[in-house]
Structure formats: structure tokens, C-alpha cells
Design an enzyme around this catalytic site. Sequence first.
Site, PDB file in Angstrom:
ATOM      1  N   SER A 119       0.618  -1.110   0.062  1.00 10.22           N
ATOM      2  CA  SER A 119      -0.036   0.011   0.221  1.00 10.22           C
ATOM      3  C   SER A 119       0.791   0.933  -0.461  1.00 10.22           C
ATOM      4  O   SER A 119       2.416   1.270   0.473  1.00 10.22           O
ATOM      5  CB  SER A 119      -1.112   0.097   1.245  1.00 10.22           C
ATOM      6  OG  SER A 119      -1.330   0.982   1.023  1.00 10.22           O
ATOM      7  N   PRO A 120       0.264   2.307  -0.232  1.00  8.56           N
ATOM      8  CA  PRO A 120       0.860   3.435  -0.383  1.00  8.56           C
ATOM      9  C   PRO A 120       1.060   3.968   0.854  1.00  8.56           C
ATOM     10  O   PRO A 120       0.169   3.859   1.496  1.00  8.56           O
ATOM     11  CB  PRO A 120      -0.237   4.748  -1.375  1.00  8.56           C
ATOM     12  CG  PRO A 120      -0.971   3.487  -2.413  1.00  8.56           C
ATOM     13  CD  PRO A 120      -0.671   2.399  -1.690  1.00  8.56           C
ATOM     14  N   GLN A 171       1.692   6.876  -7.144  1.00 12.15           N
ATOM     15  CA  GLN A 171       0.166   6.984  -6.603  1.00 12.15           C
ATOM     16  C   GLN A 171      -0.110   8.333  -6.755  1.00 12.15           C
ATOM     17  O   GLN A 171       1.444   9.718  -6.294  1.00 12.15           O
ATOM     18  CB  GLN A 171      -0.652   6.740  -5.330  1.00 12.15           C
ATOM     19  CG  GLN A 171      -1.202   6.875  -4.887  1.00 12.15           C
ATOM     20  CD  GLN A 171      -1.829   7.147  -3.786  1.00 12.15           C
ATOM     21  OE1 GLN A 171      -1.318   7.885  -2.897  1.00 12.15           O
ATOM     22  NE2 GLN A 171      -2.938   6.114  -2.872  1.00 12.15           N
ATOM     23  N   HIS A 219      -5.129   8.826  -6.610  1.00  7.69           N
ATOM     24  CA  HIS A 219      -5.268   9.612  -4.999  1.00  7.69           C
ATOM     25  C   HIS A 219      -6.533   9.505  -5.070  1.00  7.69           C
ATOM     26  O   HIS A 219      -6.694  11.365  -5.142  1.00  7.69           O
ATOM     27  CB  HIS A 219      -3.841  10.128  -4.345  1.00  7.69           C
ATOM     28  CG  HIS A 219      -4.631   9.718  -2.933  1.00  7.69           C
ATOM     29  ND1 HIS A 219      -5.468   8.746  -2.593  1.00  7.69           N
ATOM     30  CD2 HIS A 219      -3.229   9.562  -2.112  1.00  7.69           C
ATOM     31  CE1 HIS A 219      -5.285   9.239  -1.041  1.00  7.69           C
ATOM     32  NE2 HIS A 219      -3.912   9.409  -0.532  1.00  7.69           N
ATOM     33  N   HIS A 235      -8.877   9.830   1.034  1.00  6.96           N
ATOM     34  CA  HIS A 235      -7.918  10.275   2.838  1.00  6.96           C
ATOM     35  C   HIS A 235      -8.432  11.827   3.194  1.00  6.96           C
ATOM     36  O   HIS A 235      -7.286  12.572   3.716  1.00  6.96           O
ATOM     37  CB  HIS A 235      -6.498   9.372   2.729  1.00  6.96           C
ATOM     38  CG  HIS A 235      -6.233   8.492   2.810  1.00  6.96           C
ATOM     39  ND1 HIS A 235      -5.497   7.513   2.078  1.00  6.96           N
ATOM     40  CD2 HIS A 235      -7.406   7.859   3.279  1.00  6.96           C
ATOM     41  CE1 HIS A 235      -6.138   6.708   2.737  1.00  6.96           C
ATOM     42  NE2 HIS A 235      -6.864   6.544   3.125  1.00  6.96           N
ATOM     43  N   TYR A 284      -8.071  14.135   0.453  1.00 11.39           N
ATOM     44  CA  TYR A 284      -7.136  14.896  -0.115  1.00 11.39           C
ATOM     45  C   TYR A 284      -8.126  15.177  -1.382  1.00 11.39           C
ATOM     46  O   TYR A 284      -8.961  15.198  -1.132  1.00 11.39           O
ATOM     47  CB  TYR A 284      -5.773  14.142  -0.754  1.00 11.39           C
ATOM     48  CG  TYR A 284      -5.054  14.051   0.479  1.00 11.39           C
ATOM     49  CD1 TYR A 284      -4.900  14.809   1.571  1.00 11.39           C
ATOM     50  CD2 TYR A 284      -5.030  12.713   0.852  1.00 11.39           C
ATOM     51  CE1 TYR A 284      -3.667  14.497   2.532  1.00 11.39           C
ATOM     52  CE2 TYR A 284      -4.310  12.147   1.795  1.00 11.39           C
ATOM     53  CZ  TYR A 284      -3.604  12.834   2.393  1.00 11.39           C
ATOM     54  OH  TYR A 284      -2.676  12.803   3.788  1.00 11.39           O
ATOM     55  N   LEU A 338      -5.468  -2.792   8.756  1.00 13.14           N
ATOM     56  CA  LEU A 338      -5.315  -3.931   9.482  1.00 13.14           C
ATOM     57  C   LEU A 338      -5.614  -5.200   9.063  1.00 13.14           C
ATOM     58  O   LEU A 338      -6.145  -6.428  10.143  1.00 13.14           O
ATOM     59  CB  LEU A 338      -6.535  -3.698  11.284  1.00 13.14           C
ATOM     60  CG  LEU A 338      -5.793  -2.558  11.800  1.00 13.14           C
ATOM     61  CD1 LEU A 338      -7.410  -2.039  12.496  1.00 13.14           C
ATOM     62  CD2 LEU A 338      -4.527  -2.214  12.082  1.00 13.14           C
ATOM     63  N   ARG A 377       1.387  -1.096   7.301  1.00 13.41           N
ATOM     64  CA  ARG A 377       2.059  -1.337   8.851  1.00 13.41           C
ATOM     65  C   ARG A 377       2.823  -2.430   8.746  1.00 13.41           C
ATOM     66  O   ARG A 377       4.005  -2.823   9.414  1.00 13.41           O
ATOM     67  CB  ARG A 377       0.919  -0.809   9.636  1.00 13.41           C
ATOM     68  CG  ARG A 377       0.878  -0.094  10.285  1.00 13.41           C
ATOM     69  CD  ARG A 377      -0.419   0.404  11.009  1.00 13.41           C
ATOM     70  NE  ARG A 377      -0.391   2.409  11.106  1.00 13.41           N
ATOM     71  CZ  ARG A 377      -1.386   3.077   9.918  1.00 13.41           C
ATOM     72  NH1 ARG A 377      -2.124   2.526   9.359  1.00 13.41           N
ATOM     73  NH2 ARG A 377      -2.137   4.413  10.687  1.00 13.41           N
TER      74      ARG A 377
END
Length: 366
Positions: A23-24, A107, A184, A187, A189, A308, A331
Site C-alpha cells: 500500500s502507498p 500514486q 489518489h 483520505h 485530499y 489492519l 504497517r
Amino acid sequence: MASALFSPLTLRSLRLEHRGWVSPMCQYSCEPETAEGVPTDWHLMHLGSFATGGAALILTEAAAVNPAGRISPRDAGLYNDAQAESWTRIVDFVHRHGTAETKIGTQLSHAGRKASSYWPFSGKTGTVPAAEGGWDPVGPGTGAFDGYAPPSAMTGAEIEGVIADFVASARRAVEVGFDTIEIHGAHGYLLHQFQSPLINDRTDEWGGDEAGRNRLMLAVVDAVREVIPDSMPLLLRISASDWAEGGVDAEASVRLARAASERGVDLVDVSSGGAVAHQTIPVGPGYQTGFSAKIRREAGVKTGTVGLLTSAGQAEHAVATGQADGVLIARAALRDPHWWLRAAFELGHELAWPPQYERAMPRRTF
């Protein structure tokens, strides 16, 4: 039994060896004092480690399409020759050293009213002032994100200019050698700011009803699709829910995804949140997979899921049950850059290791 996660996927002419992707993830590691928005050795190491770790597709962090589109002064861009040259070095490295015929995409992004912010480990929050290398942000209107400076409302000419900037960056991405491009639109943006009724209060063609609020995102999709090769897949990241009353919801996201697919988007990368600070997100393992499954089923488009998903079993389940066509790891990949090599072993799949690391391959005893 064969692993669903480690089965191949083809998007247009791009064959991905499996469905476990990166993922970016913004690194805030450019050096604006010497080279604005130019990726550094940190980016080479960061992305290169995933290539040697078995990822089938690596998506770079958000690359801004113009200077004002950077999230922070330390963010990467793809709007000048120096940036393109540095990205070329990274792309070549990934293609040369990847263990799973690794592919890499960029991205393309504009941060809108969330631009010119402090990076997470700066010790500060909010908007970076001009005296510290910041700039004035822009957005669909003058409403500020909580704790940030108010943006300037974009004019029609400025909106058209941003579309042209996405096109120019997409052309650079093709020249650099990226295998795919992700737009993108998530989120909180710029493209998401125009989409969300919680932010966009315009009354011109770029606002108003849902069609007007989606207009910028789809115009960028149309413009980028037109200038990249037909053989190159186009991805779109969206926030499937604003997690706030009156905001974008799953039904609206299905409609957006369907329209994007009709315009040539090959996979929708489904995330959520980020538009407003008063969001309430029920975070937990796999908390976004339901959005991906709904969009995949009702919009008839391939999807990726993120959020997650940390174990091989979780990722396998998401693909095997039709919740997504691919799983993007974030993560968990930072904790273990060789996540895909370990996951393949756990799922009984033979994934090639770098020859330099073969002595460390676990051996099956069953």
C-alpha cells in the site's frame, strides 16, 4: 490446496504474480532544502526492501502533481525532471532485484486543503508557515481541516490546471517506467474534498449534487486514461465512507466506482475516512473489507482492500471469499519487509527467494 492470495492476476497487459501488494505509505523523507520533492536513498531502500521481500506490486507513496499538492514540504513529487530521474533509479532497482517479477506503480496526488502540513515526526501539527517552507493551500472552498490554515477556493481555471498537472505527471510516470498508475481520490485530499458533501459547498459545475462533486475525480480519470498506454492499468484509491453523518457512504462509493470503471479504471483501491476530523471509525481487523466486497459485487469492478490485515490467513480469506481481488499491506510491511515470503510459506506456496537469502529459507518438514 492452492492459495487464492498467491494466484496470479492480470490487469490489461500487466500480469501480477500474486495478489499481495504494498500500500502507498508516505515517508516524509525528501530534502526540501536541497531538492524539492525528489526521492532519496531512503525511498530506494524502503521500496527496494519490499521488492526483495516478495511483493508482487509496490505502490509508491503519494507523488504530488504540482508543488502546492505536496502533503508536507518533505513529500515526494512527480512534476519535474529531477524527481523523474530519481524515480527512474528506484523503478529500475525494483525491476532488477524483485523476487516475484515485482511490478511498481506510482500514486499521483494533490493534497488540497491538507497540503503544506507538518510531517508526523516533526513534533508540530497544522499548516507549515511560509517562513518554514510552507505555502498557501487550496481547496474546493475556504473551509479548513481542523487545526489547519483556511485554503483558498479554487477558480475554474485552477481546477482545469490541476487536471492538466495530473496529465503531465502521468506522462512522466510512463516515461519513468512505472508499470501502473494509481490516482489518489481518498483520505481527505483534493479529489476526495471535491467529492465529499461535508467539504464541497460549491454551486458551480464542480459542486452541488453528487454528479457535480464527482466531476473532478472523474475528469482526472478521463484525462489520465487518455494519455497513458491502453495496455497500462489504471487504479483509483477512494475513501468508501467518510464515517460521518451526511458524508460519502458505501452506496455513493458504489456509484463512483461504477462510473470510474466505465471510464477505464481497472481496479479500485478501497480505503476510507480522512475527509473530516470528527469521523468515528470502528477500527478493527479487516474493518474495511466489507466496503471492498460491496463495491466489487455491485459496481462490477476489481478491488483491492487494506486496513489492519496483518496475517497471511486474513489476506488469504479476503481473496478466497471474494471480498477483494488483492490485498494491500502497509504497517505490517513496515514491521516485516519480507511479509510476502513468510506468508507464502505459511500458506504452502512456493515463492522464489532472492538467491542471496536462500540459505535462510524455512524448510518444510511435513
